[in-house]
Design a protein around this motif. Structure first.
Motif, short mmCIF file in Angstrom:
data_model
loop_
_atom_site.label_atom_id
_atom_site.label_comp_id
_atom_site.label_asym_id
_atom_site.label_seq_id
_atom_site.Cartn_x
_atom_site.Cartn_y
_atom_site.Cartn_z
N TYR A 28 0.85 -1.19 0.00
CA TYR A 28 0.00 0.00 0.00
C TYR A 28 0.88 1.24 0.00
CZ TYR A 28 -3.40 -3.35 1.90
OH TYR A 28 -4.22 -4.43 2.11
N THR A 29 0.50 2.22 -0.79
CA THR A 29 1.14 3.53 -0.77
C THR A 29 0.02 4.55 -0.58
OG1 THR A 29 2.71 2.71 -2.43
CG2 THR A 29 2.71 5.09 -1.98
N LEU A 30 0.04 5.25 0.55
CA LEU A 30 -0.98 6.25 0.84
C LEU A 30 -0.34 7.62 0.84
CD1 LEU A 30 -4.00 6.67 1.71
CD2 LEU A 30 -3.10 6.84 4.04
N THR A 31 -0.83 8.48 -0.04
CA THR A 31 -0.36 9.86 -0.12
C THR A 31 -1.56 10.78 0.04
OG1 THR A 31 -0.56 9.86 -2.53
CG2 THR A 31 1.60 9.25 -1.62
N HIS A 32 -1.30 12.07 0.07
CA HIS A 32 -2.40 13.03 0.27
C HIS A 32 -2.08 14.36 -0.42
CE1 HIS A 32 0.45 14.40 3.30
NE2 HIS A 32 -0.18 15.55 3.26
N SER A 33 -3.13 15.16 -0.53
CA SER A 33 -2.99 16.52 -1.04
C SER A 33 -3.20 17.49 0.12
CB SER A 33 -4.03 16.80 -2.13
OG SER A 33 -4.10 18.19 -2.39
N ASP A 34 -2.20 18.32 0.39
CA ASP A 34 -2.34 19.32 1.45
C ASP A 34 -3.42 20.34 1.10
OD1 ASP A 34 -0.42 18.30 3.20
OD2 ASP A 34 1.21 19.40 2.22
N GLU A 35 -3.59 20.62 -0.20
CA GLU A 35 -4.55 21.64 -0.63
C GLU A 35 -6.00 21.19 -0.48
OE1 GLU A 35 -1.91 20.72 -2.87
OE2 GLU A 35 -0.70 22.32 -2.00
N GLY A 37 -7.05 18.00 0.91
CA GLY A 37 -7.31 17.02 1.97
C GLY A 37 -7.64 15.64 1.42
N GLU A 38 -7.55 15.47 0.09
CA GLU A 38 -7.84 14.17 -0.50
C GLU A 38 -6.71 13.19 -0.19
OE1 GLU A 38 -10.17 14.62 -4.55
OE2 GLU A 38 -8.49 16.04 -4.41
N LEU A 39 -7.09 11.91 -0.10
CA LEU A 39 -6.14 10.83 0.14
C LEU A 39 -6.11 9.93 -1.08
CD1 LEU A 39 -7.35 10.01 3.75
CD2 LEU A 39 -5.21 11.14 3.15
N PHE A 40 -4.92 9.43 -1.41
CA PHE A 40 -4.74 8.60 -2.59
C PHE A 40 -4.06 7.30 -2.16
CE2 PHE A 40 -4.61 13.05 -3.68
CZ PHE A 40 -5.60 13.12 -4.66
N LEU A 41 -4.77 6.18 -2.35
CA LEU A 41 -4.27 4.87 -1.96
C LEU A 41 -3.99 4.03 -3.20
CD1 LEU A 41 -3.68 2.72 0.24
CD2 LEU A 41 -6.12 2.11 0.10
N SER A 42 -2.75 3.58 -3.33
CA SER A 42 -2.38 2.65 -4.40
C SER A 42 -2.13 1.29 -3.76
CB SER A 42 -1.11 3.10 -5.11
OG SER A 42 -1.31 4.34 -5.73
N ILE A 43 -2.66 0.24 -4.40
CA ILE A 43 -2.53 -1.13 -3.89
C ILE A 43 -1.91 -1.97 -4.99
CG2 ILE A 43 -3.77 -3.14 -3.00
CD1 ILE A 43 -6.05 -1.14 -2.21
N LEU A 49 5.77 4.43 -6.31
CA LEU A 49 6.70 5.54 -6.12
C LEU A 49 6.37 6.73 -6.99
CD1 LEU A 49 10.05 3.55 -5.75
CD2 LEU A 49 8.51 4.41 -3.96
N SER A 50 5.58 6.53 -8.04
CA SER A 50 5.20 7.67 -8.89
C SER A 50 4.31 8.65 -8.15
CB SER A 50 4.50 7.16 -10.16
OG SER A 50 3.21 6.65 -9.85
N THR A 51 3.69 8.23 -7.05
CA THR A 51 2.81 9.12 -6.29
C THR A 51 3.51 9.77 -5.10
OG1 THR A 51 2.00 7.37 -4.83
CG2 THR A 51 0.79 7.73 -6.90
N ARG A 57 8.49 13.17 1.37
CA ARG A 57 8.38 11.84 1.96
C ARG A 57 7.37 11.81 3.12
NH1 ARG A 57 11.95 7.82 1.19
NH2 ARG A 57 10.06 6.73 1.83
N ASP A 58 6.11 12.17 2.80
CA ASP A 58 5.08 12.16 3.83
C ASP A 58 4.01 11.09 3.59
OD1 ASP A 58 3.88 13.38 1.69
OD2 ASP A 58 3.24 15.16 2.79
N GLU A 59 4.42 10.01 2.91
CA GLU A 59 3.50 8.91 2.62
C GLU A 59 3.52 7.87 3.74
OE1 GLU A 59 7.43 7.25 1.55
OE2 GLU A 59 6.53 9.21 1.23
N LEU A 60 2.48 7.04 3.75
CA LEU A 60 2.48 5.82 4.56
C LEU A 60 2.68 4.67 3.58
CD1 LEU A 60 2.04 4.01 7.05
CD2 LEU A 60 -0.43 4.17 6.59
N ALA A 61 3.71 3.88 3.80
CA ALA A 61 3.96 2.67 3.00
C ALA A 61 3.71 1.49 3.92
CB ALA A 61 5.39 2.67 2.49
N ALA A 62 2.96 0.49 3.44
CA ALA A 62 2.66 -0.66 4.28
C ALA A 62 2.55 -1.91 3.41
CB ALA A 62 1.36 -0.44 5.05
N GLU A 63 2.72 -3.08 4.05
CA GLU A 63 2.58 -4.34 3.32
C GLU A 63 2.23 -5.46 4.28
OE1 GLU A 63 6.16 -6.28 1.68
OE2 GLU A 63 7.30 -4.74 2.74
#
Length: 161
Positions: A28-35, A37-43, A49-51, A57-63
């Motif tokens: 999982y790669t979870l990123t966000h937009s500061d502007e 407040g949207e969250l973007f989850l890639s599975i 890494l493109s996100t 480096r303010d993402e949450l990476a999990a597996e």
């Protein structure tokens, strides 16, 4: 801390990953937009890494990892590898601690269909590693189970959920 809002979550499966596979090493790669407040989850099989903004480096990476006969959801927040001074690393550490609950809620909710295929993973432990060269911010914490985060987002789960 801002509460998790499912309407602000966007989920993307990276082929060949789907809602029901893989289990082991599902990333999982979870990123966000500061502007916005949207969250973007890639599975997927790999981190998206493109996100990731490599300057921030303010993402949450999990597996999902097999560990001692069970699966564990292992995540990581990047605090500092020396690119941030100790004071700024401390601020990042506090922000990530504050936002971890919302980030995990988004990750678990975003992959809720996966849990309908593997309900036994709902009670797997979640561990988050705060990665830093500064020892006081280089820590690992237990963050409960996916069931707890789904219950916050959708309400109580039955034995068949």
């Amino acid at each position: 801390m801002e509460k998790f809002s499912p309407s602000k979550l966007h989920v993307c499966y990276l082929p060949p990953a789907t809602a029901f596979r893989p289990v082991e090493r599902r990333k999982y790669t979870l990123t966000h937009s500061d502007e916005t407040g949207e969250l973007f989850l890639s599975i997927g099989h790999d981190y998206d890494l493109s996100t990731v903004n490599m300057n921030v480096r303010d993402e949450l990476a999990a597996e999902w990892l097999p560990q001692l006969g069970q699966y564990v959801l292992a995540g990581k927040f990047h605090i500092s590898n020396g690119e941030y001074d100790q004071q700024y690393a401390h601020a990042r550490y506090l922000i990530f601690q504050r936002e971890a609950d919302r980030a995990l809620s988004a990750l678990i909710y975003g992959d809720r269909e996966f849990f309908s295929h593997y309900p036994w993973l709902l009670d797997s432990p979640i561990y988050i590693h705060f990665d830093s060269i500064y020892p006081e911010f280089h820590k690992m914490f237990y963050y409960g189970t996916p069931r707890q985060y789904l219950q916050k987002a959708v309400g109580p789960l039955t034995a068949n959920s």
